[in-house]
Scaffold this active site. Sequence first.
Site, PDB file in Angstrom:
ATOM      1  N   ASN A 117      -9.273   4.658 -12.637  1.00  0.00           N
ATOM      2  CA  ASN A 117      -8.604   4.423 -11.525  1.00  0.00           C
ATOM      3  C   ASN A 117      -9.008   5.825 -10.502  1.00  0.00           C
ATOM      4  O   ASN A 117      -7.965   5.815  -9.803  1.00  0.00           O
ATOM      5  CB  ASN A 117      -7.230   3.907 -11.829  1.00  0.00           C
ATOM      6  CG  ASN A 117      -6.710   3.672 -10.335  1.00  0.00           C
ATOM      7  OD1 ASN A 117      -7.239   3.506  -9.306  1.00  0.00           O
ATOM      8  ND2 ASN A 117      -5.049   3.873 -10.501  1.00  0.00           N
ATOM      9  N   ILE A 430      -3.735  -6.875   5.411  1.00  0.00           N
ATOM     10  CA  ILE A 430      -3.652  -7.058   4.062  1.00  0.00           C
ATOM     11  C   ILE A 430      -2.592  -7.014   3.141  1.00  0.00           C
ATOM     12  O   ILE A 430      -2.187  -7.190   2.113  1.00  0.00           O
ATOM     13  CB  ILE A 430      -4.742  -6.025   3.558  1.00  0.00           C
ATOM     14  CG1 ILE A 430      -5.998  -6.042   4.194  1.00  0.00           C
ATOM     15  CG2 ILE A 430      -5.016  -5.947   1.841  1.00  0.00           C
ATOM     16  CD1 ILE A 430      -6.551  -7.365   4.305  1.00  0.00           C
ATOM     17  N   SER A 432       0.543  -4.374   3.206  1.00  0.00           N
ATOM     18  CA  SER A 432       1.407  -3.270   3.527  1.00  0.00           C
ATOM     19  C   SER A 432       1.371  -2.561   4.789  1.00  0.00           C
ATOM     20  O   SER A 432       0.151  -2.711   5.542  1.00  0.00           O
ATOM     21  CB  SER A 432       1.156  -2.287   2.627  1.00  0.00           C
ATOM     22  OG  SER A 432      -0.100  -1.668   2.552  1.00  0.00           O
ATOM     23  N   CYS A 515      -1.680   9.817  -5.276  1.00  0.00           N
ATOM     24  CA  CYS A 515      -1.434   9.812  -6.856  1.00  0.00           C
ATOM     25  C   CYS A 515      -0.776   8.486  -6.997  1.00  0.00           C
ATOM     26  O   CYS A 515       0.024   7.986  -6.094  1.00  0.00           O
ATOM     27  CB  CYS A 515      -0.426  11.013  -7.456  1.00  0.00           C
ATOM     28  SG  CYS A 515      -1.077  12.424  -6.718  1.00  0.00           S
ATOM     29  N   GLU A 604     -13.085  -2.506 -11.527  1.00  0.00           N
ATOM     30  CA  GLU A 604     -12.603  -1.220 -12.270  1.00  0.00           C
ATOM     31  C   GLU A 604     -12.495  -1.282 -13.549  1.00  0.00           C
ATOM     32  O   GLU A 604     -13.024  -0.516 -14.419  1.00  0.00           O
ATOM     33  CB  GLU A 604     -11.360  -0.492 -11.797  1.00  0.00           C
ATOM     34  CG  GLU A 604     -11.244   0.000 -10.491  1.00  0.00           C
ATOM     35  CD  GLU A 604     -10.054   0.485 -10.267  1.00  0.00           C
ATOM     36  OE1 GLU A 604      -9.933   0.925  -9.083  1.00  0.00           O
ATOM     37  OE2 GLU A 604      -9.190   0.792 -11.197  1.00  0.00           O
ATOM     38  N   HIS A 693      -8.685   3.938   5.516  1.00  0.00           N
ATOM     39  CA  HIS A 693      -8.620   5.345   4.923  1.00  0.00           C
ATOM     40  C   HIS A 693      -8.522   6.249   5.730  1.00  0.00           C
ATOM     41  O   HIS A 693      -8.344   7.563   5.493  1.00  0.00           O
ATOM     42  CB  HIS A 693      -9.597   5.445   3.708  1.00  0.00           C
ATOM     43  CG  HIS A 693      -9.449   4.395   2.710  1.00  0.00           C
ATOM     44  ND1 HIS A 693     -10.232   3.234   2.629  1.00  0.00           N
ATOM     45  CD2 HIS A 693      -8.356   4.086   1.654  1.00  0.00           C
ATOM     46  CE1 HIS A 693     -10.006   2.313   1.498  1.00  0.00           C
ATOM     47  NE2 HIS A 693      -8.814   3.014   0.921  1.00  0.00           N
TER      48      HIS A 693
HETATM   49  N1  GLN Z   1      -1.190  -5.821  -0.378  1.00  0.00           N
HETATM   50  C1  GLN Z   1      -1.774  -4.565  -0.888  1.00  0.00           C
HETATM   51  C2  GLN Z   1      -1.382  -3.614   0.403  1.00  0.00           C
HETATM   52  O1  GLN Z   1      -1.631  -3.905   1.534  1.00  0.00           O
HETATM   53  C3  GLN Z   1      -3.088  -4.282  -1.326  1.00  0.00           C
HETATM   54  C4  GLN Z   1      -3.331  -2.768  -1.614  1.00  0.00           C
HETATM   55  C5  GLN Z   1      -4.872  -2.749  -1.952  1.00  0.00           C
HETATM   56  O2  GLN Z   1      -5.426  -3.480  -2.081  1.00  0.00           O
HETATM   57  N2  GLN Z   1      -4.977  -1.731  -2.586  1.00  0.00           N
HETATM   58  O3  GLN Z   1      -1.059  -2.239   0.416  1.00  0.00           O
HETATM   59 ZN    ZN Z   2      -7.351  -2.957  -0.581  1.00  0.00          ZN
END
Ligand code: GLN
Ligand code: ZN
EC number: 2.1.1.14
Length: 758
Positions: A117, A430, A432, A515, A604, A693
């Site tokens: 990860n 998505i 959050s 982290c 992963e 990101h």
């Molecule tokens: N539902 C999660 C978010 O929006 C999905 C996060 C992810 O895919 N890493 O943070």
């Molecule tokens: Zn994602």
Amino acid sequence: MTVNTATIGYPRIGRNREWKKAIEAYWKQETTEAELHNQLHELYVNQLRIQKDKGIDFVSVGDFSYYDHMLDTAVMFNIIPARFKKQNLSALDTYYAMARGNKEAEACEMTKWFNTNYHYIVPEFTDVTPALNENRPLAYWQKAKDELALNGKPLLIGPATFILLGKGFKQEEVSSLFAQLTPLYIQVIKELHEAGAEWIQIDEPIFVTNKAEGYWKEVEAFYQRISEEVPGANLIIQTYFEALDNYQSVVNLPVNAFGLDFVHDERKNSEAIKAHGFPKGKKLFAGVIDGRNVWKSNLIEKAALVSELQKLVGKEEVIVQPSSTLLHVPVTVETEQELPADIRAGLSFAEEKLTELELLKDLLKGDSEAVKAHQQEIEAFSKVANRVHTKTRAELEQIDDQALSRASVAERQRLQKEKFDLPLLPTTTIGSLPQTAEVRSKRLKWKQGQLTNEQYEAFIKEETKRWIEVQEEIGIDVLVHGEFERTDMVEFFGERLGGMLTTKNGWVQSYGSRCVRPPVVYGDVYLVEPMTVKEIVYAQSLTEKVVKGMLTGPITILNWSFPRTDISKYESMNQIALAIRKEVKALEEAGVHMIQVDEPALREGLPIRAEKQAAYLNATVEAFRLATTGVEDTTQIHTHMCYSKFDDMIDTISALDADVISIEASRSHGNIISSFEQYSYDKEIGLGIYDIHSPRIPSFEEMTNNLDRALRVLNPAQFWVNPDCGLKTRNEKQVIDALTQMVNVTKKYREKLAAVAQ
Ligand code: GLN
Ligand code: ZN
């Protein structure tokens, strides 16, 4: 007879994530570059001191990083894309711009490191001129020497791994890349040798895959050249995470030692040594303590393994070490005093693994008293009461094929279109939304008892309400509640599911400064009570628009946790799936009829070795279906994937049978899109149209182009518009600006489509 010990990498983050805090303060311009160097220097020296004090004989140095070790290697060799070079930033800011992107340039691609990860920055070899910008390992080696009088074992990523995990070149250019990098590696190694480095560790984990197979001539030529140019240097070719793909070719390379994984190899490495022998007079750095998982090692068994290796290779030649860098486990169990003692007794993080190496050394010397307490702790853990949950085991027995299937896709689509009545190209996110400083500080206060449950819940509600309004105002079609109550998408469920535990401070680096605290699966997993219903139902009560339920799927929960090793991973995965199935059902019964089950970690967990992959993919499809097929055909199941390449596994993705999937697409620059040219995908899909990101807001044109590119291969009637991933790491303004842009782009596009249709 004493045996020597080694490490091959250590957590960078410090006991209290000082590393993350220092780096992020620099990004926010709260500290200067000089301050950052000082802070990280101290952390680096401290991590070495711990290893030295624990009596490790060969401590690896230069595994430390300001972000990622692949990025370090790229910058050291001047593999810096022109879009960053031309900005004329300082070296440090160029480095961070490559990692994170900035206004002028998109970040380099980031992808997962083997089956971990951890995510590395992918080197881009397009139009670059390799050159040695800095002898990084030497600088780190020198620091260890100056500060601690430690003659460390400097570490370099080897050329095969560095090049073959990179991009921006054609197959036939690999030879020339090796040729260009060879003199640079020679110089680095020569200088290290001349400075007095006793052993030099060259990481070539690519040798456990078959990716280097076609380039073996180049690999041989490289190591041959090094041995001729720096004849006195003691090189270790270090591999990990699996058995060697081609044992005989690797151990024939002209170096002095080989580092092999004897934990994750399913005994293949020792069998290969038995079958083909080990080159005389060379050292074996034997990875016998699990560097990837958190369980105490049974040292009696480990000593037996080491003795077996000593017989095969020669008593003097074996050095014991963790199976990989300890970067992938948390720093210490010592900060976990709140865990039940019998469970804590079974755990071993980085510091404790160093102790295990010490104990193993004692045991091999013949001192069996030394390990008595250690072995008793393992025994105590094996007896922890609730590790077997009979009800879950019985319910899983009852699941048959019928329980795992739904009506045809076409039928579901018809029912759901009618039910939800969404516009063409529905927009959504998505899950959050910004985890602002305020959100985090309220959570902390609540955890420390400064806020009551009621106060904390009221705050979460307020934040949810505010953001429902924001989303409505922007004009998003399918809303989310924002996940304000969650720290992390896996930890949240790990805290609530039976058979799993979470730690207070068990942080592990995931990417850059980010982290995570992976939960630990210590027993059978089961649903204790509904985990998400209250928050989603509340959010739904605030709006006429649909709010998606938001869950993390069984594959991801397991892949982002430390799994138990006494039952199969797939069994654990199905137990988690059954718990999620019940949660999905509970949401449906509460009136939530669009439910997203995230599986970003599907890829992963893919085993490194091809022969194990089919079994994994079958198991994941089964687990996902188990989690999601318990609903009515009118209930729409979404899923989401990100962080890795999915273009070669569309058939698995399709087999999951989710009604809608959103996949990260913009950071991998559209590879996934072209794969839909070959594959006719019959479900609904949203390919992320911007990278979350990076703090940068893409322009109207950029987003339109991304949408346009996707719609060249996918039918608008099946397409959703969304960002690449969750928005928790962005700030409020960035999110509002980006989503407003996204909605505007979509509206324009709908107009264009309508005009064409007329
Ligand atoms: N539902 C999660 C978010 O929006 C999905 C996060 C992810 O895919 N890493 O943070
Ligand atoms: Zn994602």
